[in-house]
Design a protein around this motif. Structure first.
Motif, PDB file in Angstrom:
ATOM      1  N   CYS A  11      49.834  36.943  24.103  1.00 29.62           N
ATOM      2  CA  CYS A  11      49.044  36.794  22.880  1.00 29.62           C
ATOM      3  C   CYS A  11      48.236  38.054  22.557  1.00 29.62           C
ATOM      4  CB  CYS A  11      48.124  35.591  23.004  1.00 29.62           C
ATOM      5  SG  CYS A  11      46.955  35.700  24.376  1.00 29.62           S
ATOM      6  N   ALA A  12      47.946  38.882  23.568  1.00 29.21           N
ATOM      7  CA  ALA A  12      47.159  40.112  23.373  1.00 29.21           C
ATOM      8  C   ALA A  12      47.563  41.119  24.446  1.00 29.21           C
ATOM      9  CB  ALA A  12      45.670  39.807  23.460  1.00 29.21           C
ATOM     10  N   ASN A  13      47.013  42.325  24.355  1.00 27.39           N
ATOM     11  CA  ASN A  13      47.307  43.350  25.355  1.00 27.39           C
ATOM     12  C   ASN A  13      46.667  43.009  26.694  1.00 27.39           C
ATOM     13  OD1 ASN A  13      48.823  44.900  23.658  1.00 27.39           O
ATOM     14  ND2 ASN A  13      47.178  46.308  23.154  1.00 27.39           N
ATOM     15  N   VAL A  45      36.665  36.770  27.895  1.00 25.66           N
ATOM     16  CA  VAL A  45      37.954  37.371  28.224  1.00 25.66           C
ATOM     17  C   VAL A  45      38.526  36.675  29.454  1.00 25.66           C
ATOM     18  CG1 VAL A  45      38.992  39.513  29.059  1.00 25.66           C
ATOM     19  CG2 VAL A  45      37.332  39.588  27.224  1.00 25.66           C
ATOM     20  N   SER A  46      39.835  36.481  29.494  1.00 20.79           N
ATOM     21  CA  SER A  46      40.495  35.889  30.663  1.00 20.79           C
ATOM     22  C   SER A  46      40.765  36.981  31.692  1.00 20.79           C
ATOM     23  CB  SER A  46      41.812  35.237  30.263  1.00 20.79           C
ATOM     24  OG  SER A  46      41.574  34.216  29.323  1.00 20.79           O
ATOM     25  N   TRP A  47      40.696  36.610  32.981  1.00 20.90           N
ATOM     26  CA  TRP A  47      40.814  37.611  34.046  1.00 20.90           C
ATOM     27  C   TRP A  47      41.562  37.052  35.243  1.00 20.90           C
ATOM     28  CZ3 TRP A  47      38.371  36.280  38.652  1.00 20.90           C
ATOM     29  CH2 TRP A  47      37.489  35.203  38.571  1.00 20.90           C
ATOM     30  N   LEU A  48      42.127  37.970  36.032  1.00 15.35           N
ATOM     31  CA  LEU A  48      42.820  37.656  37.276  1.00 15.35           C
ATOM     32  C   LEU A  48      42.399  38.683  38.314  1.00 15.35           C
ATOM     33  CD1 LEU A  48      45.132  36.165  38.885  1.00 15.35           C
ATOM     34  CD2 LEU A  48      46.631  37.958  38.052  1.00 15.35           C
ATOM     35  N   CYS A  49      42.004  38.210  39.488  1.00 12.77           N
ATOM     36  CA  CYS A  49      41.606  39.082  40.594  1.00 12.77           C
ATOM     37  C   CYS A  49      42.355  38.615  41.837  1.00 12.77           C
ATOM     38  CB  CYS A  49      40.095  39.017  40.799  1.00 12.77           C
ATOM     39  SG  CYS A  49      39.466  40.183  42.000  1.00 12.77           S
ATOM     40  N   VAL A  50      43.130  39.524  42.440  1.00  6.73           N
ATOM     41  CA  VAL A  50      44.008  39.180  43.557  1.00  6.73           C
ATOM     42  C   VAL A  50      43.682  40.063  44.756  1.00  6.73           C
ATOM     43  CG1 VAL A  50      46.410  39.334  44.301  1.00  6.73           C
ATOM     44  CG2 VAL A  50      45.879  38.362  42.110  1.00  6.73           C
ATOM     45  N   TYR A  51      43.589  39.455  45.943  1.00  2.89           N
ATOM     46  CA  TYR A  51      43.381  40.177  47.195  1.00  2.89           C
ATOM     47  C   TYR A  51      44.700  40.172  47.943  1.00  2.89           C
ATOM     48  CZ  TYR A  51      41.167  41.347  51.698  1.00  2.89           C
ATOM     49  OH  TYR A  51      40.789  41.949  52.870  1.00  2.89           O
ATOM     50  N   SER A  52      45.185  41.364  48.306  1.00  4.74           N
ATOM     51  CA  SER A  52      46.507  41.483  48.900  1.00  4.74           C
ATOM     52  C   SER A  52      46.453  42.318  50.170  1.00  4.74           C
ATOM     53  CB  SER A  52      47.457  42.140  47.898  1.00  4.74           C
ATOM     54  OG  SER A  52      48.693  42.393  48.487  1.00  4.74           O
ATOM     55  N   MET A  53      47.228  41.888  51.166  1.00  6.33           N
ATOM     56  CA  MET A  53      47.385  42.628  52.413  1.00  6.33           C
ATOM     57  C   MET A  53      48.862  42.837  52.732  1.00  6.33           C
ATOM     58  SD  MET A  53      44.507  40.776  54.747  1.00  6.33           S
ATOM     59  CE  MET A  53      45.135  39.146  54.446  1.00  6.33           C
ATOM     60  N   LEU A  89      43.023  41.868  32.987  1.00  8.68           N
ATOM     61  CA  LEU A  89      42.194  41.263  31.950  1.00  8.68           C
ATOM     62  C   LEU A  89      43.011  41.128  30.678  1.00  8.68           C
ATOM     63  CD1 LEU A  89      40.198  43.445  33.586  1.00  8.68           C
ATOM     64  CD2 LEU A  89      38.577  42.449  32.047  1.00  8.68           C
ATOM     65  N   ILE A  90      42.853  40.001  29.999  1.00 10.15           N
ATOM     66  CA  ILE A  90      43.540  39.799  28.723  1.00 10.15           C
ATOM     67  C   ILE A  90      42.583  39.114  27.762  1.00 10.15           C
ATOM     68  CG2 ILE A  90      44.576  37.569  29.355  1.00 10.15           C
ATOM     69  CD1 ILE A  90      47.071  38.471  27.783  1.00 10.15           C
ATOM     70  N   GLY A 146      39.047  31.911  32.497  1.00  5.92           N
ATOM     71  CA  GLY A 146      39.303  32.078  31.066  1.00  5.92           C
ATOM     72  C   GLY A 146      40.352  31.104  30.578  1.00  5.92           C
ATOM     73  N   GLU A 147      40.744  31.277  29.341  1.00  3.14           N
ATOM     74  CA  GLU A 147      41.688  30.359  28.705  1.00  3.14           C
ATOM     75  C   GLU A 147      43.136  30.649  29.054  1.00  3.14           C
ATOM     76  OE1 GLU A 147      40.996  30.379  24.530  1.00  3.14           O
ATOM     77  OE2 GLU A 147      38.906  29.782  24.733  1.00  3.14           O
ATOM     78  N   PHE A 148      43.462  31.870  29.402  1.00  2.00           N
ATOM     79  CA  PHE A 148      44.843  32.257  29.688  1.00  2.00           C
ATOM     80  C   PHE A 148      45.228  31.793  31.086  1.00  2.00           C
ATOM     81  CE2 PHE A 148      48.162  35.262  30.968  1.00  2.00           C
ATOM     82  CZ  PHE A 148      49.009  35.167  29.885  1.00  2.00           C
ATOM     83  N   ASN A 149      46.409  31.183  31.240  1.00  2.00           N
ATOM     84  CA  ASN A 149      46.877  30.686  32.529  1.00  2.00           C
ATOM     85  C   ASN A 149      47.781  31.732  33.184  1.00  2.00           C
ATOM     86  OD1 ASN A 149      47.605  29.219  34.744  1.00  2.00           O
ATOM     87  ND2 ASN A 149      48.751  27.675  33.604  1.00  2.00           N
ATOM     88  N   PHE A 150      47.241  32.488  34.132  1.00  2.00           N
ATOM     89  CA  PHE A 150      48.008  33.530  34.806  1.00  2.00           C
ATOM     90  C   PHE A 150      49.038  32.949  35.782  1.00  2.00           C
ATOM     91  CE2 PHE A 150      44.238  35.893  33.545  1.00  2.00           C
ATOM     92  CZ  PHE A 150      44.781  37.067  33.087  1.00  2.00           C
ATOM     93  N   MET A 151      48.795  31.759  36.295  1.00  2.00           N
ATOM     94  CA  MET A 151      49.694  31.178  37.289  1.00  2.00           C
ATOM     95  C   MET A 151      51.001  30.704  36.681  1.00  2.00           C
ATOM     96  SD  MET A 151      48.056  31.765  39.852  1.00  2.00           S
ATOM     97  CE  MET A 151      46.449  32.508  39.925  1.00  2.00           C
ATOM     98  N   SER A 152      51.066  30.528  35.366  1.00  2.00           N
ATOM     99  CA  SER A 152      52.316  30.097  34.737  1.00  2.00           C
ATOM    100  C   SER A 152      53.335  31.247  34.648  1.00  2.00           C
ATOM    101  CB  SER A 152      52.047  29.541  33.343  1.00  2.00           C
ATOM    102  OG  SER A 152      51.532  30.563  32.512  1.00  2.00           O
ATOM    103  N   TYR A 153      52.909  32.472  34.931  1.00  2.00           N
ATOM    104  CA  TYR A 153      53.814  33.629  34.889  1.00  2.00           C
ATOM    105  C   TYR A 153      54.204  34.095  36.276  1.00  2.00           C
ATOM    106  CZ  TYR A 153      52.838  33.984  29.946  1.00  2.00           C
ATOM    107  OH  TYR A 153      52.750  33.722  28.614  1.00  2.00           O
TER     108      TYR A 153
END
Length: 154
Positions: A11-13, A45-53, A89-90, A146-153
């Protein structure tokens, strides 16, 4: 109904904030996630923060049952690398997330007293969608809001 690759758009950048600080502890990750949550909630704004090892090429998600009630625990297996985090962020079609990403970047640079962040626009096409699935694939800990569902992608 068939979809063409050109028809798949967000829906946005999508903006990614690269943090060039490795060997992050979980405590530092939670501090980064709470700071990101603060700025994104303030601007809507919708956001995603991931911790990775785990390295992304060898990352595989597995469920581990503990013979107790509830959801099985998710474990990411693969080749280990230094702990780091990925941020995305989206905004909405009317409000961009770029200014929020810049405010967060300035706050992180000020906190660490050096320039450790960079904001990169990933657009709204297939590159952005593949970035979200790349982040979710190697996530040991994941936080979003936020409103955007990052887990659906995924």
């Amino acid at each position: 109904m068939k979809f063409k690759i050109k028809d798949i758009n967000l829906c946005a950048n999508l903006y990614s904030v690269y943090i060039f600080q490795t060997n992050l502890t979980e405590r530092q990750y939670y501090q980064i996630a709470s700071l990101l949550r603060y700025y994104c909630k303030k601007d809507g704004v919708s956001w995603l923060c991931v911790y990775s090892m785990t390295e992304s090429r060898s990352a595989k998600n597995q469920s581990v049952k503990s013979n107790k009630r509830g959801r099985p625990r998710k474990v990411v297996t693969g080749e280990r690398v230094a702990p780091h985090c990925h941020l995305a962020l989206i905004g909405t079609p009317k409000k961009s997330a770029y200014q929020t990403a810049l405010r967060f970047k300035r706050a992180m640079d000020k906190k660490y007293s050096s320039k450790i962040c960079r904001v990169v626009s990933l657009g709204s096409s297939l590159d952005a969608i593949s970035w979200i699935s790349y982040c979710n694939r190697q996530a040991s800990i994941s936080r979003s809001g936020g409103e955007f569902n990052f887990m659906s992608y995924s």
